[in-house]
Design a protein around this motif. Structure first.
Motif, PDB file in Angstrom:
ATOM      1  N   PHE A 194       0.832  -1.205   0.000  1.00 44.37           N
ATOM      2  CA  PHE A 194       0.000   0.000   0.000  1.00 44.37           C
ATOM      3  C   PHE A 194       0.867   1.256   0.000  1.00 44.37           C
ATOM      4  O   PHE A 194       1.841   1.331   0.762  1.00 44.37           O
ATOM      5  N   SER A 195       0.501   2.230  -0.819  1.00 42.87           N
ATOM      6  CA  SER A 195       1.232   3.500  -0.819  1.00 42.87           C
ATOM      7  C   SER A 195       0.904   4.318   0.428  1.00 42.87           C
ATOM      8  O   SER A 195       1.659   5.205   0.811  1.00 42.87           O
ATOM      9  N   ILE A 196      -0.247   4.021   1.059  1.00 43.25           N
ATOM     10  CA  ILE A 196      -0.643   4.669   2.311  1.00 43.25           C
ATOM     11  C   ILE A 196      -0.570   3.596   3.408  1.00 43.25           C
ATOM     12  O   ILE A 196      -1.468   2.756   3.532  1.00 43.25           O
ATOM     13  N   PRO A 197       0.491   3.584   4.204  1.00 44.30           N
ATOM     14  CA  PRO A 197       0.672   2.528   5.220  1.00 44.30           C
ATOM     15  C   PRO A 197      -0.502   2.393   6.183  1.00 44.30           C
ATOM     16  O   PRO A 197      -0.807   1.288   6.644  1.00 44.30           O
ATOM     17  N   LYS A 198      -1.196   3.491   6.480  1.00 48.82           N
ATOM     18  CA  LYS A 198      -2.288   3.460   7.458  1.00 48.82           C
ATOM     19  C   LYS A 198      -3.430   2.538   7.013  1.00 48.82           C
ATOM     20  O   LYS A 198      -4.228   2.080   7.840  1.00 48.82           O
ATOM     21  N   ILE A 199      -3.517   2.261   5.728  1.00 46.97           N
ATOM     22  CA  ILE A 199      -4.572   1.381   5.219  1.00 46.97           C
ATOM     23  C   ILE A 199      -4.527   0.023   5.912  1.00 46.97           C
ATOM     24  O   ILE A 199      -5.571  -0.593   6.160  1.00 46.97           O
ATOM     25  N   LYS A 205      -4.236  12.736   4.030  1.00 41.76           N
ATOM     26  CA  LYS A 205      -3.390  13.006   5.186  1.00 41.76           C
ATOM     27  C   LYS A 205      -3.461  11.878   6.210  1.00 41.76           C
ATOM     28  O   LYS A 205      -2.446  11.422   6.739  1.00 41.76           O
ATOM     29  N   ASP A 206      -4.696  11.393   6.490  1.00 44.07           N
ATOM     30  CA  ASP A 206      -4.839  10.381   7.530  1.00 44.07           C
ATOM     31  C   ASP A 206      -6.160   9.635   7.386  1.00 44.07           C
ATOM     32  O   ASP A 206      -7.130  10.147   6.804  1.00 44.07           O
ATOM     33  N   LEU A 207      -6.194   8.424   7.902  1.00 39.81           N
ATOM     34  CA  LEU A 207      -7.411   7.627   8.001  1.00 39.81           C
ATOM     35  C   LEU A 207      -7.739   7.491   9.481  1.00 39.81           C
ATOM     36  O   LEU A 207      -6.887   7.092  10.277  1.00 39.81           O
ATOM     37  N   ILE A 208      -8.963   7.817   9.841  1.00 42.96           N
ATOM     38  CA  ILE A 208      -9.365   7.834  11.245  1.00 42.96           C
ATOM     39  C   ILE A 208     -10.436   6.777  11.488  1.00 42.96           C
ATOM     40  O   ILE A 208     -11.386   6.638  10.711  1.00 42.96           O
ATOM     41  N   ASN A 255     -11.621   3.287  14.546  1.00 40.29           N
ATOM     42  CA  ASN A 255     -11.390   2.586  15.802  1.00 40.29           C
ATOM     43  C   ASN A 255     -11.422   1.075  15.588  1.00 40.29           C
ATOM     44  O   ASN A 255     -12.353   0.550  14.978  1.00 40.29           O
ATOM     45  N   ASP A 256     -10.384   0.399  16.063  1.00 39.72           N
ATOM     46  CA  ASP A 256     -10.313  -1.059  16.009  1.00 39.72           C
ATOM     47  C   ASP A 256     -10.497  -1.607  14.594  1.00 39.72           C
ATOM     48  O   ASP A 256     -11.162  -2.620  14.375  1.00 39.72           O
ATOM     49  N   GLY A 257      -9.917  -0.926  13.615  1.00 42.95           N
ATOM     50  CA  GLY A 257      -9.979  -1.395  12.239  1.00 42.95           C
ATOM     51  C   GLY A 257     -11.197  -0.956  11.456  1.00 42.95           C
ATOM     52  O   GLY A 257     -11.339  -1.306  10.281  1.00 42.95           O
ATOM     53  N   TYR A 258     -12.082  -0.180  12.078  1.00 43.18           N
ATOM     54  CA  TYR A 258     -13.301   0.267  11.396  1.00 43.18           C
ATOM     55  C   TYR A 258     -13.208   1.756  11.084  1.00 43.18           C
ATOM     56  O   TYR A 258     -13.116   2.594  11.980  1.00 43.18           O
ATOM     57  N   LEU A 259     -13.237   2.050   9.807  1.00 45.08           N
ATOM     58  CA  LEU A 259     -13.046   3.413   9.329  1.00 45.08           C
ATOM     59  C   LEU A 259     -14.213   4.320   9.721  1.00 45.08           C
ATOM     60  O   LEU A 259     -15.369   3.903   9.698  1.00 45.08           O
ATOM     61  N   GLU A 260     -13.881   5.560  10.070  1.00 42.42           N
ATOM     62  CA  GLU A 260     -14.903   6.555  10.396  1.00 42.42           C
ATOM     63  C   GLU A 260     -14.809   7.781   9.478  1.00 42.42           C
ATOM     64  O   GLU A 260     -15.824   8.286   9.013  1.00 42.42           O
ATOM     65  N   LYS A 261     -13.583   8.221   9.216  1.00 41.46           N
ATOM     66  CA  LYS A 261     -13.428   9.368   8.329  1.00 41.46           C
ATOM     67  C   LYS A 261     -12.025   9.415   7.742  1.00 41.46           C
ATOM     68  O   LYS A 261     -11.102   8.754   8.227  1.00 41.46           O
ATOM     69  N   ILE A 262     -11.908  10.204   6.692  1.00 42.41           N
ATOM     70  CA  ILE A 262     -10.628  10.392   6.003  1.00 42.41           C
ATOM     71  C   ILE A 262     -10.293  11.870   6.024  1.00 42.41           C
ATOM     72  O   ILE A 262     -11.119  12.711   5.650  1.00 42.41           O
ATOM     73  N   GLU A 263      -9.091  12.198   6.472  1.00 45.37           N
ATOM     74  CA  GLU A 263      -8.640  13.582   6.496  1.00 45.37           C
ATOM     75  C   GLU A 263      -7.720  13.835   5.314  1.00 45.37           C
ATOM     76  O   GLU A 263      -6.834  13.033   5.012  1.00 45.37           O
ATOM     77  N   LEU A 264      -7.956  14.961   4.636  1.00 41.62           N
ATOM     78  CA  LEU A 264      -7.151  15.330   3.480  1.00 41.62           C
ATOM     79  C   LEU A 264      -6.154  16.426   3.869  1.00 41.62           C
ATOM     80  O   LEU A 264      -6.324  17.115   4.876  1.00 41.62           O
ATOM     81  N   GLU A 265      -5.131  16.604   3.051  1.00 40.77           N
ATOM     82  CA  GLU A 265      -4.097  17.588   3.371  1.00 40.77           C
ATOM     83  C   GLU A 265      -4.602  19.025   3.309  1.00 40.77           C
ATOM     84  O   GLU A 265      -4.013  19.912   3.914  1.00 40.77           O
ATOM     85  N   ASN A 266      -5.706  19.250   2.591  1.00 37.67           N
ATOM     86  CA  ASN A 266      -6.261  20.597   2.540  1.00 37.67           C
ATOM     87  C   ASN A 266      -7.163  20.914   3.735  1.00 37.67           C
ATOM     88  O   ASN A 266      -7.798  21.971   3.790  1.00 37.67           O
ATOM     89  N   GLY A 267      -7.240  19.987   4.675  1.00 35.35           N
ATOM     90  CA  GLY A 267      -8.040  20.203   5.872  1.00 35.35           C
ATOM     91  C   GLY A 267      -9.439  19.628   5.814  1.00 35.35           C
ATOM     92  O   GLY A 267     -10.135  19.573   6.831  1.00 35.35           O
ATOM     93  N   GLU A 268      -9.851  19.197   4.624  1.00 34.60           N
ATOM     94  CA  GLU A 268     -11.196  18.633   4.475  1.00 34.60           C
ATOM     95  C   GLU A 268     -11.270  17.254   5.138  1.00 34.60           C
ATOM     96  O   GLU A 268     -10.305  16.497   5.170  1.00 34.60           O
ATOM     97  N   SER A 269     -12.446  16.932   5.668  1.00 38.60           N
ATOM     98  CA  SER A 269     -12.676  15.640   6.308  1.00 38.60           C
ATOM     99  C   SER A 269     -13.904  14.985   5.674  1.00 38.60           C
ATOM    100  O   SER A 269     -14.926  15.634   5.472  1.00 38.60           O
ATOM    101  N   ILE A 270     -13.778  13.707   5.350  1.00 42.35           N
ATOM    102  CA  ILE A 270     -14.861  12.987   4.678  1.00 42.35           C
ATOM    103  C   ILE A 270     -15.270  11.796   5.547  1.00 42.35           C
ATOM    104  O   ILE A 270     -14.455  10.930   5.859  1.00 42.35           O
ATOM    105  N   LYS A 271     -16.535  11.745   5.920  1.00 40.32           N
ATOM    106  CA  LYS A 271     -17.028  10.626   6.717  1.00 40.32           C
ATOM    107  C   LYS A 271     -17.349   9.442   5.799  1.00 40.32           C
ATOM    108  O   LYS A 271     -18.119   9.573   4.862  1.00 40.32           O
ATOM    109  N   ARG A 272     -16.743   8.299   6.100  1.00 36.70           N
ATOM    110  CA  ARG A 272     -16.980   7.062   5.355  1.00 36.70           C
ATOM    111  C   ARG A 272     -16.910   5.901   6.336  1.00 36.70           C
ATOM    112  O   ARG A 272     -16.108   5.904   7.278  1.00 36.70           O
TER     113      ARG A 272
END
Length: 301
Positions: A117-122, A200-203, A205-222
């Motif tokens: 993965f190019s994004i290790p947090k995945i 920027k980051d994947l947020i 808990n316990d392996g279950y995605l809640e939101k994705i943060e982008l470098e421009n400050g935007e946050s996307i709930k998924r």
């Protein structure tokens, strides 16, 4: 030292299936497995008729239990570190991490592939809320707010179109890579949001995605989604044994497991360095084992 008929390296669906078929043909074999097959992060495996939803750990335990019915099959939970071939490929010495050395006439490589993965947090979410195969996990993610993460245009378009079959609540992320106007139009006509901003980051808990943060400050709930990893072989046994590869790194075979090297066979994902379902991998393991058995019978008749 006793010479085995065959040594199978890798205890995923392909290696387990090959070992079962070899055992049932009364072949004296050894199966080596170090427990690193990529399904270990999967919560449940789907699409295998009569086994839909089975946990990979349970699948493997059942398969190993079945192998105990065949006295000519030995199982070693060890890592193979080296395969040494004698002249003319008539004998192979397999060395393991514990210092064990076994000799066999034939080798089956079923070591599978691993994701990169190019994004290790995945990795923190992979197998629980982020997946690579919609056929395997699309049903469980149906109608949820999903994300598709891929960096190459061909991957983002293909994967998004596939996932759209299970959920139309989609956001496509390219992680800073451009998407052509044609590609954007293709997705936007289905109201799929496309974001080319870098992640920027994947947020969660316990392996279950809640939101994705982008470098421009935007946050996307998924709540989950699908990603397009790259794949690689975790070892270089095929190359070290002299197996011929094509320009894409695929091991050349006769399509039933025989490689360009005499007495060296390959099964499952190892051949193509691309993912396959457990049903397909198991079928390939069976097919390769039949080739090994046929060759042994014809050579000794």
């Amino acid at each position: 030292m006793d010479v085995l008929d065959c040594i199978v390296i890798g205890g995923g669906p392909a290696g387990l299936s090959a070992s079962l078929t070899l055992g049932r043909a009364r072949r004296k074999i050894a199966l080596f497995d170090d427990g690193t097959n990529r399904s270990r992060v999967t919560q449940a495996s789907h699409g295998f008729i009569t086994q839909d939803g089975i946990k990979p750990k349970e699948f493997k335990e059942t398969a190993l239990k079945e192998l105990e019915n065949y006295p000519t099959v030995s199982y070693f939970k060890e890592t193979v570190t080296e395969i040494i071939k004698a002249s003319a490929n008539e004998r192979f010495t397999v060395k393991s991490s514990t210092g064990k050395e076994l000799v066999a006439e034939k080798i089956v490589l079923a070591t599978g592939i691993h994701e990169r993965f190019s994004i290790p947090k995945i990795r923190e979410f992979y197998g629980k809320s982020l997946f690579s195969c919609p056929f395997c996990d699309g049903w469980e993610q149906r109608d949820k707010p999903l994300v598709v993460i891929a960096e190459k245009e061909e991957h983002i378009l293909h994967l998004t179109k596939m996932v759209y079959n299970w959920s139309q609540d989609l956001v496509a992320l390219t992680n800073g890579n451009p998407l052509s106007k044609e590609g954007q139009l293709e997705l936007k006509k289905h109201d799929i949001k496309i974001i080319t901003e870098k992640i920027k980051d994947l947020i969660g808990n316990d392996g279950y995605l809640e939101k994705i943060e982008l470098e421009n400050g935007e946050s996307i709930k998924r709540s989950g989604g699908f990603v397009a990893p790259s794949y690689y072989r975790p070892n270089h046994f095929a190359e070290a044994l002299g197996c011929e590869l094509d320009e894409e790194g695929i091991v050349k075979t006769d399509h039933v497991g025989r490689t360009s090297q005499k007495n060296v066979y390959i099964a499952g994902e190892t051949e193509r360095s691309k993912p396959a379902s457990i049903m397909i991998s198991a079928a390939k393991g069976n097919k390769t084992a039949v080739s090994v058995i046929t060759d042994i019978i014809m050579e000794r008749f």
